[in-house]
Scaffold this motif. Structure first.
Motif, PDB file in Angstrom:
ATOM      1  N   SER A  69       0.866  -1.188   0.000  1.00  0.00           N
ATOM      2  CA  SER A  69       0.000   0.000   0.000  1.00  0.00           C
ATOM      3  C   SER A  69       0.895   1.227   0.000  1.00  0.00           C
ATOM      4  O   SER A  69       2.041   1.182   0.445  1.00  0.00           O
ATOM      5  N   TYR A  70       0.344   2.330  -0.525  1.00  0.00           N
ATOM      6  CA  TYR A  70       1.075   3.596  -0.548  1.00  0.00           C
ATOM      7  C   TYR A  70       0.165   4.709  -0.066  1.00  0.00           C
ATOM      8  O   TYR A  70      -1.021   4.761  -0.418  1.00  0.00           O
ATOM      9  N   THR A  71       0.737   5.617   0.727  1.00  0.00           N
ATOM     10  CA  THR A  71       0.025   6.849   1.027  1.00  0.00           C
ATOM     11  C   THR A  71       0.083   7.741  -0.212  1.00  0.00           C
ATOM     12  O   THR A  71       0.829   7.474  -1.160  1.00  0.00           O
ATOM     13  N   PHE A  72      -0.680   8.816  -0.178  1.00  0.00           N
ATOM     14  CA  PHE A  72      -0.633   9.739  -1.314  1.00  0.00           C
ATOM     15  C   PHE A  72       0.773  10.319  -1.483  1.00  0.00           C
ATOM     16  O   PHE A  72       1.255  10.476  -2.613  1.00  0.00           O
ATOM     17  N   ALA A  73       1.431  10.629  -0.377  1.00  0.00           N
ATOM     18  CA  ALA A  73       2.789  11.184  -0.474  1.00  0.00           C
ATOM     19  C   ALA A  73       3.753  10.143  -1.046  1.00  0.00           C
ATOM     20  O   ALA A  73       4.615  10.466  -1.874  1.00  0.00           O
ATOM     21  N   GLU A  74       3.626   8.896  -0.611  1.00  0.00           N
ATOM     22  CA  GLU A  74       4.508   7.838  -1.116  1.00  0.00           C
ATOM     23  C   GLU A  74       4.250   7.572  -2.595  1.00  0.00           C
ATOM     24  O   GLU A  74       5.197   7.398  -3.376  1.00  0.00           O
ATOM     25  N   LEU A  75       3.007   7.538  -2.981  1.00  0.00           N
ATOM     26  CA  LEU A  75       2.673   7.309  -4.384  1.00  0.00           C
ATOM     27  C   LEU A  75       3.186   8.453  -5.250  1.00  0.00           C
ATOM     28  O   LEU A  75       3.718   8.236  -6.352  1.00  0.00           O
ATOM     29  N   ASP A  76       3.050   9.663  -4.765  1.00  0.00           N
ATOM     30  CA  ASP A  76       3.523  10.836  -5.491  1.00  0.00           C
ATOM     31  C   ASP A  76       5.045  10.772  -5.690  1.00  0.00           C
ATOM     32  O   ASP A  76       5.546  11.012  -6.795  1.00  0.00           O
ATOM     33  N   ALA A  77       5.774  10.428  -4.640  1.00  0.00           N
ATOM     34  CA  ALA A  77       7.237  10.352  -4.734  1.00  0.00           C
ATOM     35  C   ALA A  77       7.667   9.216  -5.656  1.00  0.00           C
ATOM     36  O   ALA A  77       8.625   9.352  -6.423  1.00  0.00           O
ATOM     37  N   ARG A  78       6.957   8.091  -5.583  1.00  0.00           N
ATOM     38  CA  ARG A  78       7.303   6.948  -6.438  1.00  0.00           C
ATOM     39  C   ARG A  78       7.037   7.283  -7.910  1.00  0.00           C
ATOM     40  O   ARG A  78       7.815   6.915  -8.793  1.00  0.00           O
ATOM     41  N   ALA A  79       5.946   7.989  -8.170  1.00  0.00           N
ATOM     42  CA  ALA A  79       5.660   8.417  -9.543  1.00  0.00           C
ATOM     43  C   ALA A  79       6.747   9.351 -10.059  1.00  0.00           C
ATOM     44  O   ALA A  79       7.153   9.270 -11.225  1.00  0.00           O
ATOM     45  N   ASP A  80       7.236  10.241  -9.197  1.00  0.00           N
ATOM     46  CA  ASP A  80       8.337  11.131  -9.594  1.00  0.00           C
ATOM     47  C   ASP A  80       9.575  10.334  -9.990  1.00  0.00           C
ATOM     48  O   ASP A  80      10.242  10.640 -10.982  1.00  0.00           O
ATOM     49  N   ARG A  81       9.902   9.294  -9.208  1.00  0.00           N
ATOM     50  CA  ARG A  81      11.084   8.491  -9.516  1.00  0.00           C
ATOM     51  C   ARG A  81      10.925   7.766 -10.847  1.00  0.00           C
ATOM     52  O   ARG A  81      11.853   7.717 -11.656  1.00  0.00           O
ATOM     53  N   ILE A  82       9.742   7.215 -11.071  1.00  0.00           N
ATOM     54  CA  ILE A  82       9.500   6.528 -12.340  1.00  0.00           C
ATOM     55  C   ILE A  82       9.582   7.518 -13.498  1.00  0.00           C
ATOM     56  O   ILE A  82      10.192   7.240 -14.541  1.00  0.00           O
ATOM     57  N   GLY A  83       8.983   8.684 -13.330  1.00  0.00           N
ATOM     58  CA  GLY A  83       9.025   9.694 -14.375  1.00  0.00           C
ATOM     59  C   GLY A  83      10.442  10.117 -14.696  1.00  0.00           C
ATOM     60  O   GLY A  83      10.824  10.261 -15.872  1.00  0.00           O
ATOM     61  N   ALA A  84      11.240  10.321 -13.661  1.00  0.00           N
ATOM     62  CA  ALA A  84      12.635  10.714 -13.874  1.00  0.00           C
ATOM     63  C   ALA A  84      13.416   9.604 -14.569  1.00  0.00           C
ATOM     64  O   ALA A  84      14.237   9.865 -15.457  1.00  0.00           O
ATOM     65  N   ALA A  85      13.160   8.359 -14.173  1.00  0.00           N
ATOM     66  CA  ALA A  85      13.869   7.230 -14.776  1.00  0.00           C
ATOM     67  C   ALA A  85      13.511   7.068 -16.249  1.00  0.00           C
ATOM     68  O   ALA A  85      14.385   6.797 -17.087  1.00  0.00           O
ATOM     69  N   LEU A  86      12.253   7.235 -16.585  1.00  0.00           N
ATOM     70  CA  LEU A  86      11.830   7.119 -17.983  1.00  0.00           C
ATOM     71  C   LEU A  86      12.469   8.223 -18.827  1.00  0.00           C
ATOM     72  O   LEU A  86      12.918   7.973 -19.956  1.00  0.00           O
ATOM     73  N   SER A  87      12.521   9.433 -18.279  1.00  0.00           N
ATOM     74  CA  SER A  87      13.189  10.517 -19.001  1.00  0.00           C
ATOM     75  C   SER A  87      14.667  10.221 -19.157  1.00  0.00           C
ATOM     76  O   SER A  87      15.262  10.477 -20.215  1.00  0.00           O
ATOM     77  N   ASP A  88      15.283   9.650 -18.110  1.00  0.00           N
ATOM     78  CA  ASP A  88      16.702   9.318 -18.165  1.00  0.00           C
ATOM     79  C   ASP A  88      16.990   8.254 -19.228  1.00  0.00           C
ATOM     80  O   ASP A  88      18.083   8.236 -19.801  1.00  0.00           O
ATOM     81  N   ARG A  89      16.012   7.386 -19.498  1.00  0.00           N
ATOM     82  CA  ARG A  89      16.186   6.349 -20.523  1.00  0.00           C
ATOM     83  C   ARG A  89      16.000   6.897 -21.938  1.00  0.00           C
ATOM     84  O   ARG A  89      16.075   6.148 -22.909  1.00  0.00           O
ATOM     85  N   GLY A  90      15.707   8.182 -22.049  1.00  0.00           N
ATOM     86  CA  GLY A  90      15.614   8.790 -23.373  1.00  0.00           C
ATOM     87  C   GLY A  90      14.215   8.976 -23.904  1.00  0.00           C
ATOM     88  O   GLY A  90      14.051   9.456 -25.032  1.00  0.00           O
ATOM     89  N   LEU A  91      13.182   8.618 -23.130  1.00  0.00           N
ATOM     90  CA  LEU A  91      11.811   8.847 -23.580  1.00  0.00           C
ATOM     91  C   LEU A  91      11.505  10.340 -23.489  1.00  0.00           C
ATOM     92  O   LEU A  91      11.814  10.982 -22.471  1.00  0.00           O
ATOM     93  N   ALA A  92      10.904  10.892 -24.529  1.00  0.00           N
ATOM     94  CA  ALA A  92      10.719  12.339 -24.642  1.00  0.00           C
ATOM     95  C   ALA A  92       9.250  12.717 -24.484  1.00  0.00           C
ATOM     96  O   ALA A  92       8.358  11.910 -24.778  1.00  0.00           O
ATOM     97  N   PRO A  93       8.966  13.937 -24.023  1.00  0.00           N
ATOM     98  CA  PRO A  93       7.582  14.379 -23.891  1.00  0.00           C
ATOM     99  C   PRO A  93       6.777  14.139 -25.168  1.00  0.00           C
ATOM    100  O   PRO A  93       7.246  14.420 -26.274  1.00  0.00           O
ATOM    101  N   GLY A  94       5.565  13.602 -24.976  1.00  0.00           N
ATOM    102  CA  GLY A  94       4.699  13.293 -26.110  1.00  0.00           C
ATOM    103  C   GLY A  94       4.826  11.880 -26.613  1.00  0.00           C
ATOM    104  O   GLY A  94       3.956  11.398 -27.357  1.00  0.00           O
ATOM    105  N   ASP A  95       5.902  11.165 -26.233  1.00  0.00           N
ATOM    106  CA  ASP A  95       6.044   9.766 -26.645  1.00  0.00           C
ATOM    107  C   ASP A  95       4.911   8.933 -26.055  1.00  0.00           C
ATOM    108  O   ASP A  95       4.476   9.173 -24.922  1.00  0.00           O
ATOM    109  N   ARG A  96       4.474   7.941 -26.810  1.00  0.00           N
ATOM    110  CA  ARG A  96       3.408   7.063 -26.344  1.00  0.00           C
ATOM    111  C   ARG A  96       4.001   5.793 -25.739  1.00  0.00           C
ATOM    112  O   ARG A  96       4.988   5.253 -26.232  1.00  0.00           O
ATOM    113  N   VAL A  97       3.338   5.310 -24.671  1.00  0.00           N
ATOM    114  CA  VAL A  97       3.790   4.127 -23.946  1.00  0.00           C
ATOM    115  C   VAL A  97       2.593   3.196 -23.741  1.00  0.00           C
ATOM    116  O   VAL A  97       1.582   3.605 -23.163  1.00  0.00           O
ATOM    117  N   LEU A  98       2.694   1.960 -24.217  1.00  0.00           N
ATOM    118  CA  LEU A  98       1.643   0.980 -23.973  1.00  0.00           C
ATOM    119  C   LEU A  98       1.711   0.547 -22.515  1.00  0.00           C
ATOM    120  O   LEU A  98       2.756   0.085 -22.045  1.00  0.00           O
TER     121      LEU A  98
END
Length: 557
Positions: A69-98
């Motif tokens: 389970s995640y609190t809202f703060a934990e979920l928010d922070a985890r989403a930030d980490r995933i977002g940063a990691a995806l950007s670090d892998r070279g995915l660019a704004p507007g790219d589509r992801v299945l």
């Protein structure tokens, strides 16, 4: 093609979203301005739903599944980490992801992580297979896919292999669980780099791509903008009288429009309510979850609601905390509605909606007569509805016809589907729903909608909309099949079951053999026939088309 935002903010710097807008049909500028004036559109990005919840209720539980389970703060922070990691892998704004994950907390993490990276998730369902996924990848130009490892014996890593092999643009496959030779989702979640700075989100561009029910051919992609989807989730939660004291059970596949944003996971977040994920919809498992977490609201398809109601007669643990059950996906008879209302929960909300946008539903406090005899009224005062005859002329008030709709959260065109758009939209922008309805003109039901049938050739099986013509194309491909018709047969639990009426060239094959063939072709699990009916010939109409009414009559006798 320019969007309403670009027209409204001429000369301002616009976010770079690559080729996202190619094939996107925006809201006309005049209607967009009207929806802003009315306060429906607030120009907030879709992921702001989580950001706002984390700011208001950081320590409140946001999501729960059997393992985490995640609190809202934990979920928010985890989403930030995933977002940063995806950007670090070279995915660019507007790219589509299945995005194809089951009902687990990581679905919410992935959804918001993708949004944080300014990527656009394509909301695939767990039952989709290679035929649909390759189609979605090709149409959207997806560069990545997110899947689990193995669920219910199906290895999604093999599906990812197929997608990467067939779609040169798709360079990334992230696997939740054991990744094999693919990229590890766990590694993304452990990334500790910062989110890159981005320009403000243009809330008039696509936030996510839903999939259509597939009324003709393969499912189409539905571009839902930040503005229209934030409005949908927030307003539906308000109209359902949801509060932070509610607990919502996500029991239908979370990538569906219904459990995602009507009000679903996203609507629950707008009021600080907790969402509980489950992959087991059986009454025994679901009732135990409802009791453990004191679930108050859930959304079900008609068939599942009836199964749960029936199970209340023998299950030792009952769903006593439920205050309202939302039921949609197919029309209920008044008798079915009364059965569910009297046997499952003290509140019933009928919902007639579509991933394309338009939502009608009954409201808390509506008279019982309205709740059991109608499929609700429009969510927004700016929803426009026309009921027309076969020639396109509006019918008199209270009479039946096809429903045409447009409004502040209904699409203006499918994504990259010009031929379908020519069929599905009127010149003045109304969406042809394919549903036969009447809108009551007077009395306590005035303004409420009753769904009386359908115009499009589809089968509603357990809440999924199956294209008969698409299934027939797959059936015709079998070397033993001379002619075939996919028809709906009534079913007490599924609502409708899929029947393949087949004329064979020689010796007939079995249903198991036919479904094995469809599995090899990558047909979704929910689109495979429940019944195989060998016939000597298919009856025809006077103009030479297969007479499906006669087929059903022959089979139901």
């Amino acid at each position: 093609m320019s969007t309403g935002t670009e027209q409204r903010r001429s000369g301002e710097q616009q976010p770079d979203v690559g080729d996202l807008l190619t094939g996107f049909v925006p809201f006309p500028a005049d209607r967009a301005a009207e929806y802003r004036r009315a306060g429906y559109w607030t120009d907030e990005p879709l992921d702001s739903i989580l950001r706002d919840a984390a700011a208001k209720w950081p320590d409140r539980t946001a999501v729960i599944d059997p393992d985490v389970s995640y609190t809202f703060a934990e979920l928010d922070a985890r989403a930030d980490r995933i977002g940063a990691a995806l950007s670090d892998r070279g995915l660019a704004p507007g790219d589509r992801v299945l995005l194809q994950l089951p009902n687990i907390c990581e679905f919410a993490v992935a959804l918001f992580g993708v949004l944080r990276a300014r990527l656009v998730p394509v909301m695939c369902l767990p039952g989709h297979r290679s035929a649909e996924l390759n189609h979605f990848a090709a149409v959207s130009g997806a560069v990545a896919v997110i899947v689990p490892d193995v669920v219910a014996g199906f290895d999604y890593r093999d599906l990812a292999d197929d997608l990467v092999r067939n779609n040169p643009a798709l360079q990334h496959a992230f696997v939740h669980g054991e990744p094999g030779h693919h990229q590890s989702w766990r590694a993304l979640a452990d990334f500790d780099g910062p989110l890159p700075q981005r320009p403000p989100v243009d809330a008039d561009v696509p936030a996510l791509l839903l999939v259509s029910g597939g009324t003709t051919g393969l499912p189409k992609l539905i571009a839902r903008t930040h503005n229209d989807y934030v409005y949908t989730a927030r307003t539906h939660a308000q109209e359902c009288h949801m509060t932070g004291d509610d607990v919502y059970l996500v029991v239908l596949p979370a990538g569906h429009n219904f459990p995602l944003g009507c009000p679903g996971l996203l609507g629950s977040m707008t009021v600080g309510a907790t969402s509980v994920f489950t992959t087991d919809a059986s009454p025994e498992a679901a009732f135990a979850l409802i009791d453990r977490h004191r679930v108050t609201v859930t959304g079900l398809v008609n068939a599942l609601a009836k199964v749960w109601t029936q199970a209340c007669e023998w299950e030792p643990v009952l769903p006593t905390s439920l205050r309202v059950v939302q039921v949609g996906g197919s029309r209920m008879t008044p008798q079915e509605a009364e059965y569910i209302l009297n046997g499952l929960a003290p509140g019933l909300q009928q919902i007639f909606g579509m991933a394309e946008g338009m939502l009608n539903f009954t409201r808390p406090g509506d008279p019982v007569d309205v709740v059991v005899n109608t499929q609700g009224r429009p969510m927004s005062p700016h929803d426009e509805m026309r009921v027309v005859d076969e020639s396109g002329a509006e019918v008199p008030p209270g009479e039946e016809g096809e429903l045409l709709v447009r409004g502040p959260y209904t699409l203006n065109g499918y994504y990259r589907a010009e031929e379908a758009n020519a069929r599905s939209f009127t010149p003045d922008g109304f969406y042809r729903s394919g549903d036969r309805v009447r809108i009551f003109a007077d009395g306590p039901r005035a303004g409420y909608v009753e769904v009386t049938g359908r115009i499009k050739d589809v089968i509603h099986r357990g809440g999924e909309t199956v294209s008969a013509s698409d299934l027939e194309e797959h059936l015709f491909a079998h070397p033993a099949v001379y002619a075939a018709a996919a028809v709906a047969l009534p079913d007490e639990y599924l609502g409708e079951k899929i029947c393949a009426a087949v004329v064979f060239k020689g010796a007939p094959i079995t249903l198991a053999q036919l479904n094995e063939f469809l599995d090899e072709r990558g047909v979704s699990s929910h689109c495979r026939p429940d019944v195989l009916a060998p016939l000597p010939a298919l009856p025809k109409t006077a103009v030479g088309k297969v007479d499906k009414k006669k087929v059903v009559s022959q089979l139901t006798g």
